[in-house]
Design a protein around this motif. Structure first.
Motif, PDB file in Angstrom:
ATOM      1  N   TYR A 204       0.976  -1.411  -0.026  1.00 26.77           N
ATOM      2  CA  TYR A 204      -0.347  -0.285   0.305  1.00 26.77           C
ATOM      3  C   TYR A 204       0.648   1.081   0.066  1.00 26.77           C
ATOM      4  N   PHE A 205       0.836   2.354  -0.812  1.00 26.70           N
ATOM      5  CA  PHE A 205       1.494   3.665  -1.292  1.00 26.70           C
ATOM      6  C   PHE A 205       0.855   4.669  -0.456  1.00 26.70           C
ATOM      7  N   GLU A 206       0.426   5.843   0.428  1.00 28.31           N
ATOM      8  CA  GLU A 206      -0.005   6.879   0.204  1.00 28.31           C
ATOM      9  C   GLU A 206       1.483   7.707   0.065  1.00 28.31           C
ATOM     10  N   ILE A 207       0.358   9.247  -0.341  1.00 26.41           N
ATOM     11  CA  ILE A 207       1.062  10.412   0.050  1.00 26.41           C
ATOM     12  C   ILE A 207       0.662  11.706  -0.019  1.00 26.41           C
ATOM     13  N   THR A 208      -0.115  11.785   1.641  1.00 27.05           N
ATOM     14  CA  THR A 208      -1.388  12.720   1.608  1.00 27.05           C
ATOM     15  C   THR A 208      -0.954  14.224   1.332  1.00 27.05           C
ATOM     16  N   ASP A 209       0.009  14.525   1.147  1.00 27.73           N
ATOM     17  CA  ASP A 209       0.023  15.753   0.712  1.00 27.73           C
ATOM     18  C   ASP A 209       1.783  16.278  -0.861  1.00 27.73           C
ATOM     19  N   LEU A 210       1.209  15.723  -1.881  1.00 26.64           N
ATOM     20  CA  LEU A 210       1.956  15.754  -2.886  1.00 26.64           C
ATOM     21  C   LEU A 210       2.621  16.873  -3.146  1.00 26.64           C
ATOM     22  N   ARG A 211       2.161  17.769  -2.838  1.00 28.93           N
ATOM     23  CA  ARG A 211       2.665  19.081  -2.947  1.00 28.93           C
ATOM     24  C   ARG A 211       3.970  19.371  -1.923  1.00 28.93           C
ATOM     25  N   LYS A 212       3.873  18.824  -0.910  1.00 29.86           N
ATOM     26  CA  LYS A 212       5.335  19.239   0.473  1.00 29.86           C
ATOM     27  C   LYS A 212       6.145  17.658   0.288  1.00 29.86           C
ATOM     28  N   ASP A 213       5.839  16.339  -1.150  1.00 31.04           N
ATOM     29  CA  ASP A 213       6.893  15.647  -1.547  1.00 31.04           C
ATOM     30  C   ASP A 213       7.923  16.103  -2.215  1.00 31.04           C
ATOM     31  N   SER A 214       9.174  16.106  -1.857  1.00 29.72           N
ATOM     32  CA  SER A 214       9.793  16.453  -3.288  1.00 29.72           C
ATOM     33  C   SER A 214      10.587  15.679  -4.723  1.00 29.72           C
ATOM     34  N   ARG A 215       9.489  14.993  -4.356  1.00 28.13           N
ATOM     35  CA  ARG A 215       9.603  13.458  -5.830  1.00 28.13           C
ATOM     36  C   ARG A 215       8.443  13.458  -6.780  1.00 28.13           C
ATOM     37  N   PHE A 216       7.585  14.981  -5.638  1.00 29.08           N
ATOM     38  CA  PHE A 216       5.958  14.778  -6.555  1.00 29.08           C
ATOM     39  C   PHE A 216       6.039  16.546  -6.626  1.00 29.08           C
ATOM     40  N   LYS A 217       6.694  17.378  -5.950  1.00 32.00           N
ATOM     41  CA  LYS A 217       6.140  18.941  -5.635  1.00 32.00           C
ATOM     42  C   LYS A 217       5.835  19.064  -7.612  1.00 32.00           C
ATOM     43  N   ASP A 218       7.232  19.148  -8.062  1.00 31.45           N
ATOM     44  CA  ASP A 218       7.359  19.745  -9.105  1.00 31.45           C
ATOM     45  C   ASP A 218       6.228  18.958 -10.812  1.00 31.45           C
ATOM     46  N   ASN A 219       5.717  17.733 -10.283  1.00 33.73           N
ATOM     47  CA  ASN A 219       5.305  16.521 -10.999  1.00 33.73           C
ATOM     48  C   ASN A 219       3.473  17.990 -11.911  1.00 33.73           C
ATOM     49  N   ARG A 220       3.927  17.505 -13.116  1.00 39.32           N
ATOM     50  CA  ARG A 220       2.936  18.685 -14.314  1.00 39.32           C
ATOM     51  C   ARG A 220       1.441  18.117 -13.210  1.00 39.32           C
ATOM     52  N   LEU A 221       0.943  16.907 -13.235  1.00 37.71           N
ATOM     53  CA  LEU A 221      -0.518  17.072 -12.531  1.00 37.71           C
ATOM     54  C   LEU A 221      -0.432  17.271 -11.153  1.00 37.71           C
ATOM     55  N   VAL A 222       0.294  18.370 -10.309  1.00 35.13           N
ATOM     56  CA  VAL A 222       0.437  18.959  -9.225  1.00 35.13           C
ATOM     57  C   VAL A 222       0.562  20.189  -9.613  1.00 35.13           C
ATOM     58  N   THR A 223       1.357  20.941 -10.319  1.00 31.35           N
ATOM     59  CA  THR A 223       1.455  22.028  -9.993  1.00 31.35           C
ATOM     60  C   THR A 223       0.125  22.617 -11.354  1.00 31.35           C
ATOM     61  N   GLY A 224      -0.058  21.781 -12.291  1.00 29.44           N
ATOM     62  CA  GLY A 224      -1.060  21.971 -13.506  1.00 29.44           C
ATOM     63  C   GLY A 224      -1.840  21.250 -12.768  1.00 29.44           C
ATOM     64  N   GLU A 225      -3.390  21.344 -14.456  1.00 33.04           N
ATOM     65  CA  GLU A 225      -5.047  20.624 -14.060  1.00 33.04           C
ATOM     66  C   GLU A 225      -4.377  19.312 -13.618  1.00 33.04           C
ATOM     67  N   PRO A 226      -4.957  18.376 -13.090  1.00 32.93           N
ATOM     68  CA  PRO A 226      -6.436  18.653 -12.023  1.00 32.93           C
ATOM     69  C   PRO A 226      -5.691  19.346 -10.247  1.00 32.93           C
ATOM     70  N   LYS A 227      -3.700  19.445 -10.656  1.00 34.80           N
ATOM     71  CA  LYS A 227      -3.633  19.999  -9.033  1.00 34.80           C
ATOM     72  C   LYS A 227      -4.106  18.920  -8.356  1.00 34.80           C
ATOM     73  N   ILE A 228      -3.856  17.963  -8.306  1.00 35.88           N
ATOM     74  CA  ILE A 228      -3.878  16.367  -7.620  1.00 35.88           C
ATOM     75  C   ILE A 228      -2.895  16.604  -6.223  1.00 35.88           C
ATOM     76  N   VAL A 229      -3.615  16.742  -5.059  1.00 34.68           N
ATOM     77  CA  VAL A 229      -3.077  16.625  -3.680  1.00 34.68           C
ATOM     78  C   VAL A 229      -3.007  15.229  -2.631  1.00 34.68           C
ATOM     79  N   SER A 230      -3.658  14.857  -2.619  1.00 38.32           N
ATOM     80  CA  SER A 230      -3.445  13.195  -1.858  1.00 38.32           C
ATOM     81  C   SER A 230      -3.610  11.997  -2.831  1.00 38.32           C
TER      82      SER A 230
END
Length: 406
Positions: free
Chosen positions: A90-116
């Motif tokens: 099982y794998f979870e990230i409650t806030d992708l914006r604060k994780d160095s691996r995903f904070k620059d991900n285009r799906l995080v910074t752009g639409e649909p702006k995913i968070v968890s």
């Protein structure tokens, strides 16, 4: 140590791609059964987005995408690839914006702006992860233990569906191979029969020429020897024909044609009695229906049953054959009754065995293959054949065929 780890990653990558190829699922159209699972996952977890993701070499493909209108993204934007590489169930990230691996991900910074992100790796029977079932939110979310367990259970159902899909493809492949094998066997049987019978016919013709040319020079012993040769050539020819029938009985004959049993059986009886003008025989046909089955298969069956009824008769007896038909809601039932020498009770269980003969060649000629072929053909038609008999009181064969082939 680093080289060993890199090699292990490469091996897992190769296996993952092999498994995806076996599922034949990439780039397929949406299917309701997968969409039902993502809908259920989103509902249980109160999430706006749910995905069934398959991780290819350069992209991630969404077999089902609830709440988002894209069906693939580049591998660089894949959170799921991290989930399957984690090795965790099982794998979870409650806030992708604060994780160095995903904070620059285009799906995080752009639409649909995913968070968890909450994902369960999908694993093959060989424990190779190849994708995920995940739910995604656009705001911070915490899942309860019950929701996590539900997501993991749904992930198992996705794998079950994919494994079932693979097995269906394998079954289709095996079926195709069997059909090709059946066609090849049919061609081989016909060629073999032709090639084997051809020299037998030549031998028979030359023997007749020798007999007509030298009959005045032969004594009774010579004629007896020639009689033995003729008899064995004819027996060999009949054996080849019976082997051909046995080969045919293992083939899948289309069982969807209309067969008029009255016409079929009358024609077989007429052909067989014309070949032996010395034998007197009577045929009675009662209420024979027109059925849906295989004409060629039933021809082989009734040729054998009628030939046996004519052959296994006491000397000087007039062969009487009665063939009747009736039907139930689900079956056609045909009985073939004769007034021949019958079969002793102890021998009944063995009559459908190949090469099983109850009489010597001097009494009644034959190969012992006819009833074996009949039984196999009827079984291929999803039916049954049975026999009742008494010594010196005739024999009754009963054939039961389903009205609709399963």
């Amino acid at each position: 140590m680093l080289l060993v780890n890199e090699r292990m990653v490469q091996e897992k990558e190769i296996l993952r791609l092999k498994i995806l190829d076996e599922y034949k699922i990439l780039d397929t159209l949406p299917e309701q059964m997968y969409d039902d699972i993502t809908t259920m996952a989103a509902s249980i977890c109160n999430a706006p987005i749910a995905l069934i993701t398959l991780v290819d070499k350069h992209r991630q493909f969404f077999k089902s995408h609830y709440g988002i209108d894209i069906n693939q993204t580049p591998i660089e934007d894949s959170v799921c690839s991290h989930a399957i590489q984690s090795g965790a169930p099982y794998f979870e990230i409650t806030d992708l914006r604060k994780d160095s691996r995903f904070k620059d991900n285009r799906l995080v910074t752009g639409e649909p702006k995913i968070v968890s992100y909450f994902g369960v790796p999908l694993e093959s029977d060989e424990k190779i992860p190849f994708g995920t079932l995940s739910i995604i939110t656009t705001e911070v979310l915490q899942l309860s233990e019950l929701q996590r367990k539900a997501l993991m259970s749904l992930a198992k159902q996705v794998v079950y569906l994919l494994e079932l899909r693979k097995k269906n493809f394998l079954l289709d492949s095996y079926q195709e191979k069997l059909e090709n094998h059946s066609i090849n066997m049919e061609e081989f049987a016909f060629i073999a029969a032709h090639d084997l019978r051809s020299p037998l016919r030549s031998i028979n013709s030359f023997l007749k020429l020798l007999e007509s040319k030298n009959s005045d020079l032969w004594d009774e012993k010579d004629r007896q020897y020639f009689g033995f040769i003729f008899e064995n050539v004819q027996r060999m020819d009949k054996l080849v024909i019976d082997l051909l029938d046995l080969a045919k009985c293992h083939m899948n004959h289309p069982a969807d044609e209309k067969v008029n049993l009255h016409e079929l059986i009358s024609g077989i009886f007429e052909a067989q009695t014309k070949a032996n003008t010395e034998q007197q025989a009577q045929l009675t046909l009662n209420k024979l229906p027109e059925i849906t089955s295989s004409g060629i298969a039933l021809t082989i069956v009734f040729q054998n049953l009628i030939a046996n009824a004519l052959k296994y008769q006491p000397k000087g007896n007039t062969a009487k054959i009665e063939i009747s038909g009736r039907e139930t809601e689900k079956q056609w039932i045909i009985t073939v009754k004769d007034n021949g020498i019958g079969i002793e009770q102890d021998h009944l269980p063995a009559i459908f065995e190949p090469f099983k003969r109850l009489h010597t060649q001097s009494e009644f000629s034959g190969s012992g293959l006819g009833l074996t072929a009949c039984k196999k053909i009827i079984e291929n038609l999803k039916g049954t054949i049975s026999v009742t008999s008494e010594n010196n009181k005739g024999t009754v064969f009963t054939i039961e065929l389903p009205k609709q082939q399963a």
